[in-house]
Design an enzyme around this catalytic site. Sequence first.
Site, mmCIF file in Angstrom:
data_model
loop_
_atom_site.group_PDB
_atom_site.id
_atom_site.type_symbol
_atom_site.label_atom_id
_atom_site.label_comp_id
_atom_site.label_asym_id
_atom_site.label_seq_id
_atom_site.Cartn_x
_atom_site.Cartn_y
_atom_site.Cartn_z
ATOM 1 N N ARG A 62 -4.912 -3.732 5.394
ATOM 2 C CA ARG A 62 -5.043 -3.082 4.099
ATOM 3 C C ARG A 62 -6.455 -3.294 3.571
ATOM 4 O O ARG A 62 -6.876 -4.437 3.375
ATOM 5 C CB ARG A 62 -4.031 -3.748 3.156
ATOM 6 C CG ARG A 62 -3.833 -3.121 1.814
ATOM 7 C CD ARG A 62 -2.456 -3.519 1.301
ATOM 8 N NE ARG A 62 -1.475 -2.968 2.208
ATOM 9 C CZ ARG A 62 -1.029 -1.705 2.139
ATOM 10 N NH1 ARG A 62 -1.414 -0.907 1.172
ATOM 11 N NH2 ARG A 62 -0.178 -1.250 3.026
ATOM 12 N N GLU A 111 -19.863 -14.480 -0.732
ATOM 13 C CA GLU A 111 -20.520 -13.465 -1.562
ATOM 14 C C GLU A 111 -21.877 -13.108 -0.964
ATOM 15 O O GLU A 111 -22.605 -13.976 -0.499
ATOM 16 C CB GLU A 111 -20.696 -13.990 -2.993
ATOM 17 C CG GLU A 111 -19.400 -13.904 -3.782
ATOM 18 C CD GLU A 111 -19.553 -14.384 -5.217
ATOM 19 O OE1 GLU A 111 -20.678 -14.717 -5.634
ATOM 20 O OE2 GLU A 111 -18.524 -14.431 -5.911
ATOM 21 N N TYR A 113 -15.482 -18.414 1.214
ATOM 22 C CA TYR A 113 -16.251 -17.624 0.245
ATOM 23 C C TYR A 113 -17.529 -17.123 0.904
ATOM 24 O O TYR A 113 -18.224 -17.890 1.565
ATOM 25 C CB TYR A 113 -16.623 -18.471 -0.982
ATOM 26 C CG TYR A 113 -15.960 -17.936 -2.225
ATOM 27 C CD1 TYR A 113 -16.254 -16.645 -2.664
ATOM 28 C CD2 TYR A 113 -15.032 -18.682 -2.931
ATOM 29 C CE1 TYR A 113 -15.617 -16.126 -3.781
ATOM 30 C CE2 TYR A 113 -14.404 -18.171 -4.045
ATOM 31 C CZ TYR A 113 -14.696 -16.885 -4.475
ATOM 32 O OH TYR A 113 -14.073 -16.367 -5.571
ATOM 33 N N LYS A 116 -4.214 3.260 6.925
ATOM 34 C CA LYS A 116 -3.300 4.391 7.081
ATOM 35 C C LYS A 116 -3.333 4.843 8.549
ATOM 36 O O LYS A 116 -2.974 4.063 9.413
ATOM 37 C CB LYS A 116 -3.640 5.457 6.047
ATOM 38 C CG LYS A 116 -3.443 4.890 4.616
ATOM 39 C CD LYS A 116 -3.765 5.836 3.503
ATOM 40 C CE LYS A 116 -3.600 5.128 2.165
ATOM 41 N NZ LYS A 116 -4.023 5.952 1.033
ATOM 42 N N ASP A 156 -13.052 11.695 0.633
ATOM 43 C CA ASP A 156 -12.142 10.554 0.690
ATOM 44 C C ASP A 156 -11.185 10.816 1.846
ATOM 45 O O ASP A 156 -10.257 11.617 1.736
ATOM 46 C CB ASP A 156 -11.399 10.441 -0.648
ATOM 47 C CG ASP A 156 -10.407 9.282 -0.661
ATOM 48 O OD1 ASP A 156 -10.112 8.728 0.415
ATOM 49 O OD2 ASP A 156 -9.922 8.949 -1.756
ATOM 50 N N THR A 177 -9.627 4.320 3.391
ATOM 51 C CA THR A 177 -8.892 3.079 3.545
ATOM 52 C C THR A 177 -8.909 2.772 5.031
ATOM 53 O O THR A 177 -9.250 3.625 5.853
ATOM 54 C CB THR A 177 -7.411 3.207 3.113
ATOM 55 O OG1 THR A 177 -6.793 4.202 3.925
ATOM 56 C CG2 THR A 177 -7.283 3.606 1.652
HETATM 57 C C1 PLP Z 1 -4.379 5.631 -0.236
HETATM 58 C C2 PLP Z 1 -5.509 6.355 -0.861
HETATM 59 C C3 PLP Z 1 -6.537 5.702 -1.567
HETATM 60 C C4 PLP Z 1 -6.599 4.280 -1.949
HETATM 61 O O1 PLP Z 1 -5.780 3.389 -1.606
HETATM 62 P P1 PLP Z 1 -5.573 1.890 -2.036
HETATM 63 O O2 PLP Z 1 -4.130 1.846 -2.295
HETATM 64 O O3 PLP Z 1 -6.392 1.593 -3.241
HETATM 65 O O4 PLP Z 1 -6.037 1.134 -0.850
HETATM 66 C C5 PLP Z 1 -7.608 6.446 -2.000
HETATM 67 N N1 PLP Z 1 -7.672 7.769 -1.789
HETATM 68 C C6 PLP Z 1 -6.705 8.426 -1.139
HETATM 69 C C7 PLP Z 1 -6.862 9.875 -0.936
HETATM 70 C C8 PLP Z 1 -5.585 7.752 -0.678
HETATM 71 O O5 PLP Z 1 -4.624 8.434 -0.054
#
Ligand code: PLP
Length: 417
Positions: A217, A38, A36, A211, A182, A208
């Site tokens: 993850r 926090e 933990y 990807k 994003d 993220t």
């Molecule tokens: C994959 C994705 C996310 C968020 O992914 P999580 O599954 O919550 O990790 C956010 N924005 C975009 C554009 C994505 O492709």
Amino acid sequence: MREISRESNTLELIASENFVSYPVLEMAGGVMTNKYAEGYPGARYYGGCEHVDEAENLARERAKKLFNCEYANVQPHSGSQANMAALMTFVNVGDTIMGLDLAHGGHLTHGSPVNFSGKLYNVVSYHVSKDTGRVNFDEVQKLAKEHKPKLIICGGSAYPRFIEFEQFHEIASENGAYLMADIAHPAGLVATGIHPSPMSYCDVITTTTHKTLRGPRGGMIMLGKDVENPWNIKAPKSGRIKMVSELLNSMVMPGIQGGPLMHIIAAKAVAFGEALKPEFNSYAQQIVNNAKAMANKLLTRDYKLVSGGTDTHVILIDLTNKGVSGKAAENALERAGITVNKNMVPFDQRSPFITSGIRVGTPAITTRGMAENEMNQIVDKIDQVISDIDNDITINRVKMEVKSLCESFPLYRELHD
Ligand SMILES: *Cc1c(COP(=O)(O)O)cnc(C)c1O
């Protein structure tokens, strides 16, 4: 073991997936899951944090170097949490935000009515244009002028082209809106300079880590430049105006999360270390080369691609002219050992459960070492299945071929020794 075998023996073409390295896998499965922590490094609510502090500092420093930015928060559990914390920092409940429509390539967290973003905010969605498949900036400009959003989100989950940060920046600043990027999908391409960087155009950047970036993850929030918060929020004792980074930190924890996933943060540090190496540049370039090779081959087989091709790792195939739904294609391909996802195409006539398209991506197969030659073979296999979708003999034959192709590009040898 059954999942390792599935991952090893099938072609993973889901654009949002990848295979982490063995060191990342080990760290994500490591003992830091027990801790933990926090708070933030040096200011935790629990004792015994010296090692996890080191891991988190390392992850933050490497992220800043990788993306050339002043601030990184590596605690968000996922991309959705990163978006939630960023949105809740920049806009209030009931404010207007703009995002790319889910059916046109946006993400749930960009204002879908079933998501927190659609429930808490007044959402105005923009779209891609029918002829180009690219963001319709005339519409973005018109909507921004009319609705005066507090914030505009750029980026998406099924957008095959570079995100147009500069054009969004112009419209956002003209209309007094914050701009949030994003980069969940192209993060690995951004880190290597293959995709333009959002840092000088956007007020806040989320991503993220799992990807194209090929980490565990998870999520992350960044600021190209940290600035004093424009809402005049002051620190309780000193009366000093807080920095935006401080507000983001407290929105992540305690705002929307409790204890961070320290095993995942440590795995992020390992993955960012890998992404800083020169080999990762060639990997990222190969992802794009593979996607372009695949797109060109698909075009020769009369497949319609949204936007006509790709700049990135994503290809969105419109199957309307093939007389096959996205759902049917996904099912048949899965039976042949090729994993893709059905996907709405812009202006789709079918429901999200059926769809007229499939999305394919090259990050995972590129990690296995596949290159242009394999891309051509894979398109042949996809085409054979889709052109003969009710024929089990074809599907079983392709499945055998897929298995033998996969055997030439082994995954996680370490797990088999
Ligand atoms: C994959 C994705 C996310 C968020 O992914 P999580 O599954 O919550 O990790 C956010 N924005 C975009 C554009 C994505 O492709």
